[in-house]
Design an enzyme around this catalytic site. Structure first.
Site, PDB file in Angstrom:
ATOM      1  N   ALA A   1       0.290  -1.013   0.180  1.00 27.18           N
ATOM      2  CA  ALA A   1       0.048   0.035  -0.094  1.00 27.18           C
ATOM      3  C   ALA A   1       0.787   1.660  -0.107  1.00 27.18           C
ATOM      4  O   ALA A   1       0.242   2.383  -0.060  1.00 27.18           O
ATOM      5  CB  ALA A   1      -0.940  -0.083   0.814  1.00 27.18           C
ATOM      6  N   GLY A   2       2.102   1.285   0.523  1.00 23.39           N
ATOM      7  CA  GLY A   2       3.013   3.089   0.391  1.00 23.39           C
ATOM      8  C   GLY A   2       3.190   3.558  -1.039  1.00 23.39           C
ATOM      9  O   GLY A   2       2.914   2.632  -1.887  1.00 23.39           O
TER      10      GLY A   2
ATOM     11  N   GLY B   1       0.287   5.129   0.136  1.00 22.19           N
ATOM     12  CA  GLY B   1      -1.021   5.101  -0.209  1.00 22.19           C
ATOM     13  C   GLY B   1      -1.705   6.182  -0.875  1.00 22.19           C
ATOM     14  O   GLY B   1      -3.099   5.745  -0.111  1.00 22.19           O
TER      15      GLY B   1
ATOM     16  N   LYS C   1      -3.039   5.206  -3.592  1.00 23.52           N
ATOM     17  CA  LYS C   1      -3.799   3.350  -3.945  1.00 23.52           C
ATOM     18  C   LYS C   1      -4.916   3.886  -3.589  1.00 23.52           C
ATOM     19  O   LYS C   1      -6.248   3.243  -3.409  1.00 23.52           O
ATOM     20  CB  LYS C   1      -3.398   3.130  -4.990  1.00 23.52           C
ATOM     21  CG  LYS C   1      -2.475   3.203  -6.061  1.00 23.52           C
ATOM     22  CD  LYS C   1      -2.083   1.641  -6.958  1.00 23.52           C
ATOM     23  CE  LYS C   1      -1.708   2.771  -8.229  1.00 23.52           C
ATOM     24  NZ  LYS C   1       0.181   3.391  -8.064  1.00 23.52           N
TER      25      LYS C   1
ATOM     26  N   CYS D   1       3.794  -0.195 -12.468  1.00 31.42           N
ATOM     27  CA  CYS D   1       4.444   1.703 -13.293  1.00 31.42           C
ATOM     28  C   CYS D   1       5.492   0.814 -13.913  1.00 31.42           C
ATOM     29  O   CYS D   1       6.301   1.904 -14.265  1.00 31.42           O
ATOM     30  CB  CYS D   1       4.378   2.859 -12.208  1.00 31.42           C
ATOM     31  SG  CYS D   1       6.065   2.556 -10.954  1.00 31.42           S
TER      32      CYS D   1
END
Length: 524
Positions: A334-335, A337, A339, A456
């Protein structure tokens, strides 16, 4: 010459040398300490107490020099008669900054040469000032186009493009392969050019939180004259925009030391067409002027700075099907944060809960800050995501986002140093990690649940290769969804992606990072 009577666009006195020194210090830190320019530059600007205009000058000088480093090294080698590795590192960085001023900024020749020589003296390379002066004058003797003809002479294929557009050859080859996979190989030069253009700020309006007033204010905010340059200085460090025309004096005369405002580097993409200024994300906002932190909705946490490619990746998962009350969602990596915040907003509206997992404690802190505006339906946990399905809890999730660690080759315009740091060996290591994370995601994906695999990076080993391998391992329990159709259905306008079971976004088409998205459903 006396000062102009009008203050707008007028000269504001000599430009302090420390604007160039800030750029030099950041460039050296990027080279020596593996620093990230977008994190270090704003701190150094504040510490140096630069004026707004000097901050903007230092920002363009830093980012432009890093992006075009490979190209400038070839030019410096020809102008000096020495290979870059045979030039002292601090002297080479000084000349990279000088080359950018001469070839890609409006700095007059005499000012760029003199300031570069002075910078060499200031950073302790007094012994090399004669050498620097000679090299800078040789570089100044040709235009950028003339240098382009010289440095590409005798080169062909990917080697020519790598030199012209300042990318490592292996990255050019990887991008060529990714485009060829969707029969778009002829777009390679446009993609490379887009990587060299500073990205414009894009915001996400968090569903259920952002108001109409937030959105309207963000796009109509007027920047006061005294703040315009300060906002511009922030722009490149946050992926906001090219340095705007407000940095160029109205009468187009040089400053007292000859360092005028900046323009985009020559070897970058053409200006974005008007149609492409429209958001591609349904919650996206474009057309932001200056520092987004000054936008009220951003300050309040209802709007977030986020590339629209990332927005579409999160929304493709949350809107791939109707949300049922009580669903459990997981963001595995998650980092920092961004998304996770968008998923949290979507989950809150649909009555779902979200677990945001992050391995690195400092990044987990960023996730907690990003999710601070949400209630108890969001939980942040720390740990290696590969533990899922082996931790004995038996918990499963209805929607899982795996925004996997990757080479970041799809975000080179935002992270200019990344192209020079990554190697083909990194691809192999990251692909192995991605495989383990995907297997963990499958273990905790509930029957009927949806998994979004996102990177990405457009590198085929991290995208289509991973999808094919995943289906080879888990084809008995997974089915691929028509991701391209789902992304088109979510998008606010045509995302210009190829047909197929996956979706690959491109910066030269719609102005987003080159995000890859693949959706899967667990059968049974």
């Amino acid at each position: 010459m006396s000062q102009p009577t009008n203050t707008r666009g007028a000269r504001r006195g000599p430009r302090p040398a420390n604007a160039r020194r800030v750029a030099f210090d950041v460039l050296r830190a990027v080279q020596v300490d593996d620093a990230y320019a977008n994190l270090l530059l704003p701190t150094r600007i504040r510490r140096a107490g630069l004026t707004a205009r000097d901050a903007a000058f230092a920002t363009e000088l830093t980012y432009g020099s890093i992006r075009m480093l490979g190209r400038y090294d070839v030019i410096i080698a020809l102008a000096s008669g020495r290979r870059p590795e045979n030039i002292e590192a601090d002297v080479l960085d000084v000349m990279r900054l000088g080359a950018h001023q001469l070839l890609a900024m409006r700095t007059p020749t005499h000012a760029a040469v003199d300031a570069t020589v002075e910078l060499a003296r200031e950073v302790g390379a007094r012994r090399a000032t004669g050498f620097v002066n000679a090299v800078m004058r040789k570089i100044a003797a040709r235009t950028d186009d003339e240098w382009d003809a010289q440095i590409t002479e005798g080169r062909g294929g990917d080697a020519l493009l790598a030199t012209r557009w300042s990318h490592p050859v292996w990255v050019v080859s990887a991008l060529r392969d990714a485009l060829a996979a969707e029969r778009s190989r002829d777009e390679l030069a446009a993609l490379l050019a887009a990587d060299n253009a500073a990205p414009r700020v894009q915001l996400a309006a968090l569903p259920g939180l952002a108001t109409d007033e937030d959105i309207a204010t963000a796009t109509t905010r007027t920047v006061p004259d005294e703040d315009a340059d300060a906002d511009a200085a922030f722009a490149d460090a946050t992926g906001a925009a090219d340095v705007p025309a407000t940095l160029v004096p109205a009468d187009d005369e040089p400053e007292a030391d000859g360092a005028t405002g900046t323009v985009p580097p020559v070897r970058t993409a053409d200006p974005v067409p008007a149609a492409d200024a429209l958001p591609v994300s349904p919650v996206g906002i474009r057309g932001i002027s200056g520092d987004p932190a000054r936008v009220p909705g951003v300050a309040a946490g209802r709007l977030r700075v986020q590339d629209e490619g990332s927005q579409l990746a999160a929304l493709a998962l949350s809107r791939s099907s109707a949300v049922r009350e009580g669903e459990r969602w997981l963001d595995m990596c998650a980092g920092p944060g961004g998304k996770a915040a968008l998923l949290a907003a979507e989950a809150q509206q649909g009555g779902a809960t979200l677990v945001a997992n992050e391995l690195v404690p400092a990044r987990a802190g960023l996730v907690r800050n990003a999710l601070g505006v949400f209630g108890d339906h969001v939980r942040v946990v720390e740990g290696d995501a590969r533990r899922y399905g082996r931790d004995g809890t038996g918990m499963t999730f209805d929607r899982i986002l795996l925004d996997a660690p990757c080479t970041g080759l799809g975000a080179l315009r935002r992270r200019p140093e990344a192209r020079w740091r990554k190697t083909p060996e990194d691809v192999q290591e990251l692909a192995a990690l991605q495989t383990e994370l995907l297997d963990a995601a499958v273990r905790v994906l509930a029957p009927g649940g949806t998994l979004a695999y996102v990177t990405c990076s457009p590198h085929l080993a991290e995208t289509r290769g991973q999808v094919d391998a995943l289906m080879g391992r888990h084809g008995g329990v997974l089915e691929q969804l028509d991701t391209a159709t789902i992304v088109r259905g979510v998008a606010a306008r045509d995302p210009e992606i190829a047909d197929g079971a996956t979706a690959q976004l491109w910066p030269h088409r719609v102005g987003t990072d080159a995000m890859f998205i693949a959706l899967f459903r667990r059968v049974g």
